[in-house]
Design a protein around this motif. Structure first.
Motif, PDB file in Angstrom:
ATOM      1  N   VAL A 268       0.839  -1.202   0.000  1.00 17.29           N
ATOM      2  CA  VAL A 268       0.000   0.000   0.000  1.00 17.29           C
ATOM      3  C   VAL A 268       0.873   1.252   0.000  1.00 17.29           C
ATOM      4  O   VAL A 268       0.572   2.259  -0.649  1.00 17.29           O
ATOM      5  CB  VAL A 268      -0.940  -0.010   1.224  1.00 17.29           C
ATOM      6  CG1 VAL A 268      -1.798   1.249   1.267  1.00 17.29           C
ATOM      7  CG2 VAL A 268      -1.824  -1.247   1.200  1.00 17.29           C
ATOM      8  N   THR A 269       2.010   1.186   0.704  1.00 16.31           N
ATOM      9  CA  THR A 269       2.900   2.337   0.795  1.00 16.31           C
ATOM     10  C   THR A 269       3.443   2.742  -0.576  1.00 16.31           C
ATOM     11  O   THR A 269       3.536   3.938  -0.892  1.00 16.31           O
ATOM     12  CB  THR A 269       4.067   2.038   1.745  1.00 16.31           C
ATOM     13  OG1 THR A 269       3.545   1.614   2.999  1.00 16.31           O
ATOM     14  CG2 THR A 269       4.943   3.250   1.940  1.00 16.31           C
ATOM     15  N   ILE A 270       3.800   1.764  -1.399  1.00 15.10           N
ATOM     16  CA  ILE A 270       4.431   2.085  -2.682  1.00 15.10           C
ATOM     17  C   ILE A 270       3.420   2.227  -3.815  1.00 15.10           C
ATOM     18  O   ILE A 270       3.816   2.459  -4.956  1.00 15.10           O
ATOM     19  CB  ILE A 270       5.468   1.010  -3.063  1.00 15.10           C
ATOM     20  CG1 ILE A 270       4.779  -0.341  -3.288  1.00 15.10           C
ATOM     21  CG2 ILE A 270       6.553   0.902  -2.016  1.00 15.10           C
ATOM     22  CD1 ILE A 270       5.690  -1.356  -3.922  1.00 15.10           C
ATOM     23  N   LEU A 271       2.135   2.097  -3.505  1.00 21.78           N
ATOM     24  CA  LEU A 271       1.138   2.226  -4.562  1.00 21.78           C
ATOM     25  C   LEU A 271       1.190   3.603  -5.221  1.00 21.78           C
ATOM     26  O   LEU A 271       1.009   3.729  -6.435  1.00 21.78           O
ATOM     27  CB  LEU A 271      -0.267   1.974  -4.000  1.00 21.78           C
ATOM     28  CG  LEU A 271      -0.755   0.528  -3.999  1.00 21.78           C
ATOM     29  CD1 LEU A 271      -2.113   0.431  -3.326  1.00 21.78           C
ATOM     30  CD2 LEU A 271      -0.824  -0.034  -5.409  1.00 21.78           C
ATOM     31  N   GLY A 272       1.416   4.640  -4.418  1.00 24.22           N
ATOM     32  CA  GLY A 272       1.475   5.987  -4.977  1.00 24.22           C
ATOM     33  C   GLY A 272       2.613   6.140  -5.967  1.00 24.22           C
ATOM     34  O   GLY A 272       2.433   6.666  -7.071  1.00 24.22           O
ATOM     35  N   LEU A 273       3.819   5.675  -5.581  1.00 18.86           N
ATOM     36  CA  LEU A 273       4.953   5.748  -6.488  1.00 18.86           C
ATOM     37  C   LEU A 273       4.736   4.878  -7.711  1.00 18.86           C
ATOM     38  O   LEU A 273       5.109   5.245  -8.831  1.00 18.86           O
ATOM     39  CB  LEU A 273       6.233   5.320  -5.759  1.00 18.86           C
ATOM     40  CG  LEU A 273       6.666   6.204  -4.585  1.00 18.86           C
ATOM     41  CD1 LEU A 273       7.877   5.598  -3.890  1.00 18.86           C
ATOM     42  CD2 LEU A 273       6.976   7.606  -5.064  1.00 18.86           C
ATOM     43  N   THR A 274       4.127   3.719  -7.518  1.00 14.67           N
ATOM     44  CA  THR A 274       3.868   2.826  -8.638  1.00 14.67           C
ATOM     45  C   THR A 274       2.861   3.437  -9.593  1.00 14.67           C
ATOM     46  O   THR A 274       2.949   3.255 -10.814  1.00 14.67           O
ATOM     47  CB  THR A 274       3.348   1.471  -8.124  1.00 14.67           C
ATOM     48  OG1 THR A 274       4.248   0.970  -7.144  1.00 14.67           O
ATOM     49  CG2 THR A 274       3.250   0.471  -9.258  1.00 14.67           C
ATOM     50  N   PHE A 275       1.890   4.168  -9.043  1.00 16.79           N
ATOM     51  CA  PHE A 275       0.899   4.814  -9.902  1.00 16.79           C
ATOM     52  C   PHE A 275       1.560   5.855 -10.797  1.00 16.79           C
ATOM     53  O   PHE A 275       1.218   5.984 -11.974  1.00 16.79           O
ATOM     54  CB  PHE A 275      -0.181   5.465  -9.042  1.00 16.79           C
ATOM     55  CG  PHE A 275      -1.381   5.902  -9.814  1.00 16.79           C
ATOM     56  CD1 PHE A 275      -2.312   4.983 -10.247  1.00 16.79           C
ATOM     57  CD2 PHE A 275      -1.577   7.241 -10.115  1.00 16.79           C
ATOM     58  CE1 PHE A 275      -3.424   5.377 -10.973  1.00 16.79           C
ATOM     59  CE2 PHE A 275      -2.683   7.653 -10.831  1.00 16.79           C
ATOM     60  CZ  PHE A 275      -3.609   6.715 -11.267  1.00 16.79           C
ATOM     61  N   ALA A 276       2.522   6.587 -10.254  1.00 15.29           N
ATOM     62  CA  ALA A 276       3.267   7.535 -11.072  1.00 15.29           C
ATOM     63  C   ALA A 276       4.057   6.813 -12.163  1.00 15.29           C
ATOM     64  O   ALA A 276       4.095   7.260 -13.315  1.00 15.29           O
ATOM     65  CB  ALA A 276       4.209   8.362 -10.188  1.00 15.29           C
ATOM     66  N   ALA A 277       4.693   5.696 -11.796  1.00 13.81           N
ATOM     67  CA  ALA A 277       5.413   4.913 -12.797  1.00 13.81           C
ATOM     68  C   ALA A 277       4.467   4.342 -13.837  1.00 13.81           C
ATOM     69  O   ALA A 277       4.817   4.206 -15.011  1.00 13.81           O
ATOM     70  CB  ALA A 277       6.186   3.783 -12.111  1.00 13.81           C
ATOM     71  N   LEU A 278       3.254   4.026 -13.406  1.00 11.67           N
ATOM     72  CA  LEU A 278       2.256   3.477 -14.326  1.00 11.67           C
ATOM     73  C   LEU A 278       1.891   4.497 -15.397  1.00 11.67           C
ATOM     74  O   LEU A 278       1.777   4.158 -16.578  1.00 11.67           O
ATOM     75  CB  LEU A 278       1.010   3.064 -13.545  1.00 11.67           C
ATOM     76  CG  LEU A 278      -0.082   2.325 -14.312  1.00 11.67           C
ATOM     77  CD1 LEU A 278       0.384   0.941 -14.698  1.00 11.67           C
ATOM     78  CD2 LEU A 278      -1.342   2.229 -13.464  1.00 11.67           C
ATOM     79  N   LEU A 279       1.705   5.757 -15.004  1.00  9.71           N
ATOM     80  CA  LEU A 279       1.369   6.785 -15.987  1.00  9.71           C
ATOM     81  C   LEU A 279       2.539   7.021 -16.939  1.00  9.71           C
ATOM     82  O   LEU A 279       2.345   7.254 -18.136  1.00  9.71           O
ATOM     83  CB  LEU A 279       0.989   8.083 -15.279  1.00  9.71           C
ATOM     84  CG  LEU A 279      -0.334   8.062 -14.519  1.00  9.71           C
ATOM     85  CD1 LEU A 279      -0.575   9.397 -13.825  1.00  9.71           C
ATOM     86  CD2 LEU A 279      -1.498   7.744 -15.448  1.00  9.71           C
ATOM     87  N   GLY A 280       3.762   6.971 -16.405  1.00  2.00           N
ATOM     88  CA  GLY A 280       4.925   7.098 -17.278  1.00  2.00           C
ATOM     89  C   GLY A 280       5.036   5.933 -18.239  1.00  2.00           C
ATOM     90  O   GLY A 280       5.339   6.110 -19.427  1.00  2.00           O
ATOM     91  N   GLY A 281       4.760   4.726 -17.737  1.00  2.62           N
ATOM     92  CA  GLY A 281       4.788   3.554 -18.609  1.00  2.62           C
ATOM     93  C   GLY A 281       3.656   3.553 -19.613  1.00  2.62           C
ATOM     94  O   GLY A 281       3.767   2.977 -20.700  1.00  2.62           O
ATOM     95  N   ALA A 282       2.543   4.218 -19.265  1.00  2.00           N
ATOM     96  CA  ALA A 282       1.411   4.270 -20.195  1.00  2.00           C
ATOM     97  C   ALA A 282       1.788   5.005 -21.469  1.00  2.00           C
ATOM     98  O   ALA A 282       1.274   4.677 -22.554  1.00  2.00           O
ATOM     99  CB  ALA A 282       0.217   4.951 -19.515  1.00  2.00           C
ATOM    100  N   ILE A 283       2.678   5.997 -21.374  1.00  2.00           N
ATOM    101  CA  ILE A 283       3.097   6.720 -22.574  1.00  2.00           C
ATOM    102  C   ILE A 283       3.791   5.772 -23.547  1.00  2.00           C
ATOM    103  O   ILE A 283       3.450   5.710 -24.736  1.00  2.00           O
ATOM    104  CB  ILE A 283       4.024   7.887 -22.197  1.00  2.00           C
ATOM    105  CG1 ILE A 283       3.271   8.901 -21.331  1.00  2.00           C
ATOM    106  CG2 ILE A 283       4.575   8.568 -23.448  1.00  2.00           C
ATOM    107  CD1 ILE A 283       4.128  10.056 -20.870  1.00  2.00           C
ATOM    108  N   LEU A 284       4.762   4.996 -23.040  1.00  2.00           N
ATOM    109  CA  LEU A 284       5.465   4.052 -23.903  1.00  2.00           C
ATOM    110  C   LEU A 284       4.531   2.965 -24.418  1.00  2.00           C
ATOM    111  O   LEU A 284       4.608   2.555 -25.578  1.00  2.00           O
ATOM    112  CB  LEU A 284       6.637   3.429 -23.143  1.00  2.00           C
ATOM    113  CG  LEU A 284       7.766   4.384 -22.746  1.00  2.00           C
ATOM    114  CD1 LEU A 284       8.803   3.659 -21.897  1.00  2.00           C
ATOM    115  CD2 LEU A 284       8.405   4.985 -23.978  1.00  2.00           C
ATOM    116  N   THR A 285       3.635   2.481 -23.552  1.00  2.00           N
ATOM    117  CA  THR A 285       2.718   1.421 -23.965  1.00  2.00           C
ATOM    118  C   THR A 285       1.757   1.910 -25.036  1.00  2.00           C
ATOM    119  O   THR A 285       1.518   1.225 -26.041  1.00  2.00           O
ATOM    120  CB  THR A 285       1.928   0.907 -22.743  1.00  2.00           C
ATOM    121  OG1 THR A 285       2.840   0.441 -21.747  1.00  2.00           O
ATOM    122  CG2 THR A 285       1.001  -0.229 -23.150  1.00  2.00           C
TER     123      THR A 285
END
Length: 341
Positions: A268-285
Motif C-alpha cells: 500500500v505504501t508504494i502504490l502511490g509511487l507505482t501509480f506515477a510509474a504506471l502513468l509514465g509507462g502508459a506513454i510508452l505502452t
C-alpha cells in the motif's frame, strides 16, 4: 500530540505543498518546451510557408510576446483552470482533449495495475514461502527481469509473437471499427458495456485491452514481487511466527494470518509511487501499441510542438499523481497503526 492530530497536520501540509509541486512542474515544462529546437508555427503551417503568414499566426497565438509575458499569461489562465486551446487541433480546448482521450488511458492503467498486483503478489508469495528453492530463485530472477527489461521492447516483442506471428490479438486500436463502440457516461468501454448489460461488448473490450495491459502490468509487477518477497521472508523468520509454529499452527494459516497481513502493508505504501510509474509507462505502452489514450496524445503534441496541449496534459497527470499519493498516505496511516507523522 495525538496520532490523529499529527495525521491531520500531515494531510494539511501535503495539501498545501501540492499546488507548489504543480507550479514547479508547470514552470519546468513551460521552459523546456521553449528551450528545445523547433517552432510550433512550422508544425502548423509547414516550414515552406511565407514568413509573413508565420509572423501573423505567431502574433495571433501570442508566441510573439516576450517569454516572461507568455509565462504570466499562462499562469493567469491556469489559476482560472483554463488549460488553453490546442495549437494543432483547430483550436480545440485542452480540457476537451483530456475528456476525449483520458478514459482510454484510465482503463489501460486500471487493468494494468490489477495485473501487476495479482502477478507481483502471487510470485512474491511463492518465492518467499519456499526459500532456497528453484521457486525462490525464479522469483528473484522475475523481479530483476521485469525491472530491467525496456517497456517498449517488451511490448513490441509481445506484438510480434501474439499479433503478427500467431494472430491471437489485434493491433493498434481499442475496439473494432466495424462494430459500434460502447457508449456511456464513464468513457471506459468495459464499464459502459456492463452498465448497458452488453456482455458481448464487454468481452470484446477486454480482448483488445489484453495485450497492452499484459505488457505494462507484467513489467510493473516486479516492483510488488520484490516488496512482498523481502517483507514476507522477514516476517516468516520473526519470533512470533516461530512461536506460532511451536504451537502447532498449520503453515498455511501462519502464511495467511501472520505473514501476509504484515507483508502486504508496504505494498500500500508504494502504490502511490507505482501509480506515477504506471502513468509514465502508459506513454510508452500507448505509443508502442498505438493505443488511443491521453498519453499517446501527449506524445503527438510533443512531436507537433503543441505547447498548450503538452502543458495541460502534464499538469493534469501531475495533479492525479499528487491526489493519489495523498490518498494512499492517508489509507496507509489507517491500515498501519505504527506509522507516525
Amino acid at each position: 500530540m495525538s496520532r490523529s492530530t499529527a495525521l491531520r497536520y500531515y494531510i494539511a501540509a501535503r495539501l498545501l505543498l501540492a499546488p507548489l509541486m504543480l507550479w514547479v512542474i508547470t514552470t519546468v515544462v513551460f521552459l523546456l518546451l521553449r528551450a528545445t529546437p523547433g517552432d510550433p508555427v512550422d508544425a502548423l503551417l509547414g516550414p515552406r510557408a511565407p514568413q509573413t503568414a508565420k509572423d501573423e499566426i505567431r502574433q495571433q497565438l501570442g508566441l510573439g510576446k516576450p517569454l516572461w509575458e507568455q509565462y504570466v499569461d499562462y499562469m493567469e489562465s491556469l489559476l482560472r483552470l483554463d488549460l488553453g486551446k490546442s495549437l494543432i487541433s483547430q483550436g480545440q480546448s485542452v480540457w476537451q482533449i483530456i475528456q476525449d482521450f483520458f478514459p482510454a488511458t484510465a482503463e489501460l492503467a486500471l487493468f494494468s495495475m490489477a495485473i501487476a498486483l495479482v502477478v507481483g503478489i502471487s510470485v512474491g508469495i511463492l518465492s518467499a514461502s519456499r526459500p532456497d528453492t528453484w521457486m525462490d530463485a525464479g522469483g528473484r530472477l522475475f523481479g530483476i527481469l521485469t525491472y530491467s527489461v525496456p517497456l517498449f521492447w517488451f511490448g513490441m516483442l509481445l506484438q510480434l509473437i501474439f499479433s503478427v506471428q500467431l494472430g491471437w490479438f489485434p493491433l493498434g486500436t481499442r475496439f473494432p471499427i466495424t462494430l459500434p463502440a460502447p457508449d456511456g457516461p464513464t468513457g471506459l468501454y468495459t464499464v459502459d458495456s456492463l452498465l448497458r448489460g452488453n456482455l458481448n461488448q464487454f468481452f470484446i473490450a477486454l480482448y483488445y485491452l489484453a495485450l497492452p495491459c499484459l505488457s505494462l502490468g507484467v513489467l510493473i509487477s516486479g516492483i510488488f514481487e520484490r516488496i512482498v518477497r523481502i517483507n514476507l521472508k522477514q516476517t516468516l523468520q520473526s519470533d512470533y511466527v516461530e512461536a506460532a509454529r511451536a504451537r502447532g499452527i498449520p503453515e498455511s494459516k501462519i502464511l495467511i494470518n501472520h505473514g501476509l497481513r504484515n507483508a502486504l502493508i508496504p505494498v500500500v505504501t508504494i502504490l502511490g509511487l507505482t501509480f506515477a510509474a504506471l502513468l509514465g509507462g502508459a506513454i510508452l505502452t500507448e505509443v508502442t501499441f498505438s493505443w488511443p489514450g491521453l498519453a499517446n496524445r501527449l506524445y503527438r503534441a510533443i512531436a507537433q510542438r503543441d505547447y498548450p496541449t503538452v502543458q495541460g496534459i502534464v499538469v493534469f497527470f501531475a495533479a492525479i499523481v499528487a491526489v493519489a499519493s495523498i490518498a494512499i498516505d492517508i489509507l496507509n496511516a489507517y491500515i498501519d497503526p505504527r506509522i507516525r507523522y
